[in-house]
Design a protein around this motif. Sequence first.
Motif, PDB file in Angstrom:
ATOM      1  N   SER A  15       0.881  -1.112   0.013  1.00  0.00           N
ATOM      2  CA  SER A  15      -0.022   0.119  -0.098  1.00  0.00           C
ATOM      3  C   SER A  15       0.951   1.272  -0.203  1.00  0.00           C
ATOM      4  O   SER A  15       0.578   2.276  -0.549  1.00  0.00           O
ATOM      5  N   GLN A  16       2.147   1.170   0.694  1.00  0.00           N
ATOM      6  CA  GLN A  16       3.097   2.512   0.587  1.00  0.00           C
ATOM      7  C   GLN A  16       3.343   2.577  -0.864  1.00  0.00           C
ATOM      8  O   GLN A  16       3.319   3.763  -1.317  1.00  0.00           O
ATOM      9  N   GLU A  17       3.692   1.500  -1.585  1.00  0.00           N
ATOM     10  CA  GLU A  17       3.980   1.645  -3.084  1.00  0.00           C
ATOM     11  C   GLU A  17       2.914   2.357  -3.944  1.00  0.00           C
ATOM     12  O   GLU A  17       3.153   3.033  -4.647  1.00  0.00           O
ATOM     13  N   HIS A  18       1.767   1.782  -3.563  1.00  0.00           N
ATOM     14  CA  HIS A  18       0.505   2.466  -4.338  1.00  0.00           C
ATOM     15  C   HIS A  18       0.370   3.959  -3.988  1.00  0.00           C
ATOM     16  O   HIS A  18       0.133   4.585  -4.882  1.00  0.00           O
ATOM     17  N   ILE A  19       0.479   4.319  -2.536  1.00  0.00           N
ATOM     18  CA  ILE A  19       0.392   5.554  -2.213  1.00  0.00           C
ATOM     19  C   ILE A  19       1.544   6.655  -3.062  1.00  0.00           C
ATOM     20  O   ILE A  19       1.053   7.491  -3.521  1.00  0.00           O
ATOM     21  N   LEU A  20       2.438   6.147  -2.848  1.00  0.00           N
ATOM     22  CA  LEU A  20       3.707   6.829  -3.444  1.00  0.00           C
ATOM     23  C   LEU A  20       3.605   6.770  -5.056  1.00  0.00           C
ATOM     24  O   LEU A  20       4.053   7.995  -5.561  1.00  0.00           O
ATOM     25  N   ASN A  21       3.337   5.927  -5.510  1.00  0.00           N
ATOM     26  CA  ASN A  21       3.490   5.708  -6.750  1.00  0.00           C
ATOM     27  C   ASN A  21       2.399   6.456  -7.851  1.00  0.00           C
ATOM     28  O   ASN A  21       2.232   6.817  -8.963  1.00  0.00           O
ATOM     29  N   VAL A  22       0.974   6.168  -7.043  1.00  0.00           N
ATOM     30  CA  VAL A  22      -0.174   6.459  -7.760  1.00  0.00           C
ATOM     31  C   VAL A  22      -1.150   7.449  -7.227  1.00  0.00           C
ATOM     32  O   VAL A  22      -0.997   8.547  -7.722  1.00  0.00           O
ATOM     33  N   GLN A  23      -1.242   7.271  -5.821  1.00  0.00           N
ATOM     34  CA  GLN A  23      -2.166   8.339  -5.159  1.00  0.00           C
ATOM     35  C   GLN A  23      -1.374   9.629  -5.248  1.00  0.00           C
ATOM     36  O   GLN A  23      -2.095  10.803  -5.326  1.00  0.00           O
ATOM     37  N   LEU A  24      -0.409   9.598  -4.593  1.00  0.00           N
ATOM     38  CA  LEU A  24       0.430  11.088  -4.358  1.00  0.00           C
ATOM     39  C   LEU A  24       0.656  11.699  -5.685  1.00  0.00           C
ATOM     40  O   LEU A  24       0.362  13.020  -5.615  1.00  0.00           O
ATOM     41  N   PRO A  25       1.062  11.148  -6.737  1.00  0.00           N
ATOM     42  CA  PRO A  25       1.284  12.005  -8.042  1.00  0.00           C
ATOM     43  C   PRO A  25      -0.080  12.684  -8.467  1.00  0.00           C
ATOM     44  O   PRO A  25      -0.265  13.945  -8.777  1.00  0.00           O
ATOM     45  N   VAL A  26      -1.250  11.884  -8.189  1.00  0.00           N
ATOM     46  CA  VAL A  26      -2.535  12.222  -8.663  1.00  0.00           C
ATOM     47  C   VAL A  26      -3.025  13.531  -7.695  1.00  0.00           C
ATOM     48  O   VAL A  26      -3.498  14.420  -8.240  1.00  0.00           O
ATOM     49  N   LEU A  27      -2.875  13.345  -6.468  1.00  0.00           N
ATOM     50  CA  LEU A  27      -3.280  14.382  -5.628  1.00  0.00           C
ATOM     51  C   LEU A  27      -2.335  15.830  -5.880  1.00  0.00           C
ATOM     52  O   LEU A  27      -2.699  16.763  -5.677  1.00  0.00           O
ATOM     53  N   LEU A  28      -0.881  15.537  -6.040  1.00  0.00           N
ATOM     54  CA  LEU A  28      -0.220  16.613  -6.277  1.00  0.00           C
ATOM     55  C   LEU A  28      -0.546  17.410  -7.568  1.00  0.00           C
ATOM     56  O   LEU A  28      -0.812  18.693  -7.439  1.00  0.00           O
ATOM     57  N   GLU A  29      -1.222  16.574  -8.558  1.00  0.00           N
ATOM     58  CA  GLU A  29      -1.519  17.134  -9.962  1.00  0.00           C
ATOM     59  C   GLU A  29      -2.973  18.038  -9.693  1.00  0.00           C
ATOM     60  O   GLU A  29      -2.939  19.193 -10.223  1.00  0.00           O
ATOM     61  N   ARG A  30      -3.817  17.233  -8.912  1.00  0.00           N
ATOM     62  CA  ARG A  30      -5.041  17.903  -8.873  1.00  0.00           C
ATOM     63  C   ARG A  30      -5.013  19.140  -7.945  1.00  0.00           C
ATOM     64  O   ARG A  30      -5.604  20.062  -8.209  1.00  0.00           O
ATOM     65  N   ASN A  31      -4.207  19.283  -7.091  1.00  0.00           N
ATOM     66  CA  ASN A  31      -4.139  20.561  -6.262  1.00  0.00           C
ATOM     67  C   ASN A  31      -3.346  21.698  -6.775  1.00  0.00           C
ATOM     68  O   ASN A  31      -3.041  22.561  -6.036  1.00  0.00           O
ATOM     69  N   ASN A  32      -2.917  21.490  -7.815  1.00  0.00           N
ATOM     70  CA  ASN A  32      -2.132  22.441  -8.566  1.00  0.00           C
ATOM     71  C   ASN A  32      -1.521  23.551  -7.773  1.00  0.00           C
ATOM     72  O   ASN A  32      -1.849  24.600  -7.777  1.00  0.00           O
ATOM     73  N   SER A  33      -0.444  23.140  -7.490  1.00  0.00           N
ATOM     74  CA  SER A  33       0.571  23.768  -6.662  1.00  0.00           C
ATOM     75  C   SER A  33       0.312  24.573  -5.340  1.00  0.00           C
ATOM     76  O   SER A  33       1.158  25.022  -4.454  1.00  0.00           O
ATOM     77  N   ALA A  34      -0.898  23.810  -4.824  1.00  0.00           N
ATOM     78  CA  ALA A  34      -1.423  24.291  -3.181  1.00  0.00           C
ATOM     79  C   ALA A  34      -0.295  23.410  -2.409  1.00  0.00           C
ATOM     80  O   ALA A  34      -0.174  24.032  -1.212  1.00  0.00           O
ATOM     81  N   ILE A  35       0.051  22.000  -2.525  1.00  0.00           N
ATOM     82  CA  ILE A  35       0.612  21.397  -1.815  1.00  0.00           C
ATOM     83  C   ILE A  35       2.109  21.757  -1.597  1.00  0.00           C
ATOM     84  O   ILE A  35       2.831  21.788  -3.008  1.00  0.00           O
ATOM     85  N   LYS A  36       2.808  21.931  -0.475  1.00  0.00           N
ATOM     86  CA  LYS A  36       4.251  22.539  -0.659  1.00  0.00           C
ATOM     87  C   LYS A  36       5.194  21.244   0.365  1.00  0.00           C
ATOM     88  O   LYS A  36       6.443  21.551   0.241  1.00  0.00           O
ATOM     89  N   LEU A  37       4.406  20.642   0.980  1.00  0.00           N
ATOM     90  CA  LEU A  37       5.163  19.636   1.821  1.00  0.00           C
ATOM     91  C   LEU A  37       4.540  18.188   1.651  1.00  0.00           C
ATOM     92  O   LEU A  37       3.178  18.139   1.927  1.00  0.00           O
ATOM     93  N   VAL A  38       5.550  17.176   1.675  1.00  0.00           N
ATOM     94  CA  VAL A  38       4.997  15.749   1.714  1.00  0.00           C
ATOM     95  C   VAL A  38       5.754  15.191   2.751  1.00  0.00           C
ATOM     96  O   VAL A  38       7.024  15.347   2.878  1.00  0.00           O
ATOM     97  N   ILE A  39       5.140  14.696   4.053  1.00  0.00           N
ATOM     98  CA  ILE A  39       5.890  14.015   4.892  1.00  0.00           C
ATOM     99  C   ILE A  39       5.621  12.563   5.100  1.00  0.00           C
ATOM    100  O   ILE A  39       4.416  12.061   4.661  1.00  0.00           O
TER     101      ILE A  39
END
Length: 453
Positions: free
Chosen positions: A186-210
């Motif tokens: 699930s870590q792989e899925h989150i880092l490879n799929v969900q995270l890029p989609v979330l960053l893309e959709r939020n259009n520069s609003a996200i500045k930090l990933v922990i």
Amino acid sequence: MDLYDELPQSELLYDPAFTLLLESCEQHQLSVVDFITLNARELSRISQRSITDVYKFQQLLLRELHLQYVNENQPHLLERGSEPKHFTTGDLAIDDILGGGIFTKNITEIFGESSTGKSQFLMQLSLSVQLPLKMGGLGGKCVYITTEGDLPTQRIEGILSSRSEFTESGVSQDNIFTVSCNDLESQEHILNVQLPVLLERNNSAIKLVIIDSISHHMRVELQGGSVKEAQNNRSYVDQTAERLLDLANKFSVAIVVANQVGDKPLQEVINPYQQSILDYEYQLGWLVGWKDSSIMYRQKQSELINNDDILSDDEDSILIESQFQKFLESREPAQPNQGTTESNKPSNTSVNSNQNAKSRSTLTIQKIRKRNIDQRIPNLGLSWANHVSTRILLKKTYKASPLIQRGEIKFYEGSDVAKFWKVKRILKVVFSTFCSSDEITFEIIKRGIEAIT
Ligand SMILES: Nc1ncnc2c1ncn2[C@@H]1O[C@H](COP(=O)(O)OP(=O)(O)OP(=O)(O)O)[C@@H](O)[C@H]1O
């Protein structure tokens, strides 16, 4: 079908138009390679789906593969104005030793033993990044990925409510996206799929990933094995780090991860003169923030006449030892070798005090004799460290308590040696692209992490 393995970011995976086709492919064991090598008619026959659907899917798949393997591998010029920006940690003295704070487009690693304050630091960052630019923040949102249970929202609320600069600037837990992963898959899925989609959709609003912590699942599932397995594991860690760095650059975010520690037991050095300074083993101590005395001890132990002397960088141990000895001497009976008679027997209080003193003596001396040799190293090794631009070590040591410092041991009636010590927390910048190595002491309080200057 192996589409997820080959192209984890493929949009086709989630396109409802192809759900049935994907299920048929799975059922008839069709792979991505089949879609590259067979024609649509043949694929349609095997999958038992309409040729139109198969043809459409095949064309989209080929285009995605082309983009991934051909276009993205072309050399390209760096965009102008793409320098990393930094944001405050919420403490000016800590910002100072970090060269300004936490930097975007880079990976920052915080490592240390359990209870050293890694999570506390990360929680503070999830809030400080939201501060407006004029207050040192980036006015950005945060993604918080946890691997050891859910996000401790109460602790975050504690930091938030005790800092007026946060509450008055609109800093809020609502700006933190959180997700927890229970295993490596699930870590792989989150880092490879969900995270890029979330960053893309939020259009520069996200500045930090922990990511707290990056090594929790990896160290369990990527342990040991043959040379070949170890090689594969290294390559896996390398790819994970590479992908994170790509995301940091592409979306201009800071990636901050916690890393746990493992043991690097002391090995006897037979001939220190045969060690090359280019050896990884030789350089390890500097890469992982060991004290100079530990590095020297490990490298030169066979040469040293009194090995432990080099480790006696703990003046507080010596202070406690000397005060304790004086205290014991002042309590010793006049003729300690003679049996105690009824006439010279001290009062009950004194007997107890002497017994306490003796038990304290044993306990304290054990503690003082223990010279500390650093032997903890961050998990994930060199292939990971090569991608990290700032490595921060949090450690907990002990110094003489105010009772000892004021010379008041004689007033102490108990037998708990822990009272002679006080926790001292250290934040050490082991290496960084943005500043030189340095360290600072800090405390953990309700407001979060604060430097002691
Ligand atoms: N409000 C608070 N006031 C004072 N100390 C606190 C507070 N909240 C937590 N701590 C201290 O912070 C330490 C725990 O820090 P934290 O959970 O960040 O450690 P960690 O390095 O992430 O550990 P682990 O690797 O086990 O998760 C504990 O020593 C705890 O006593």
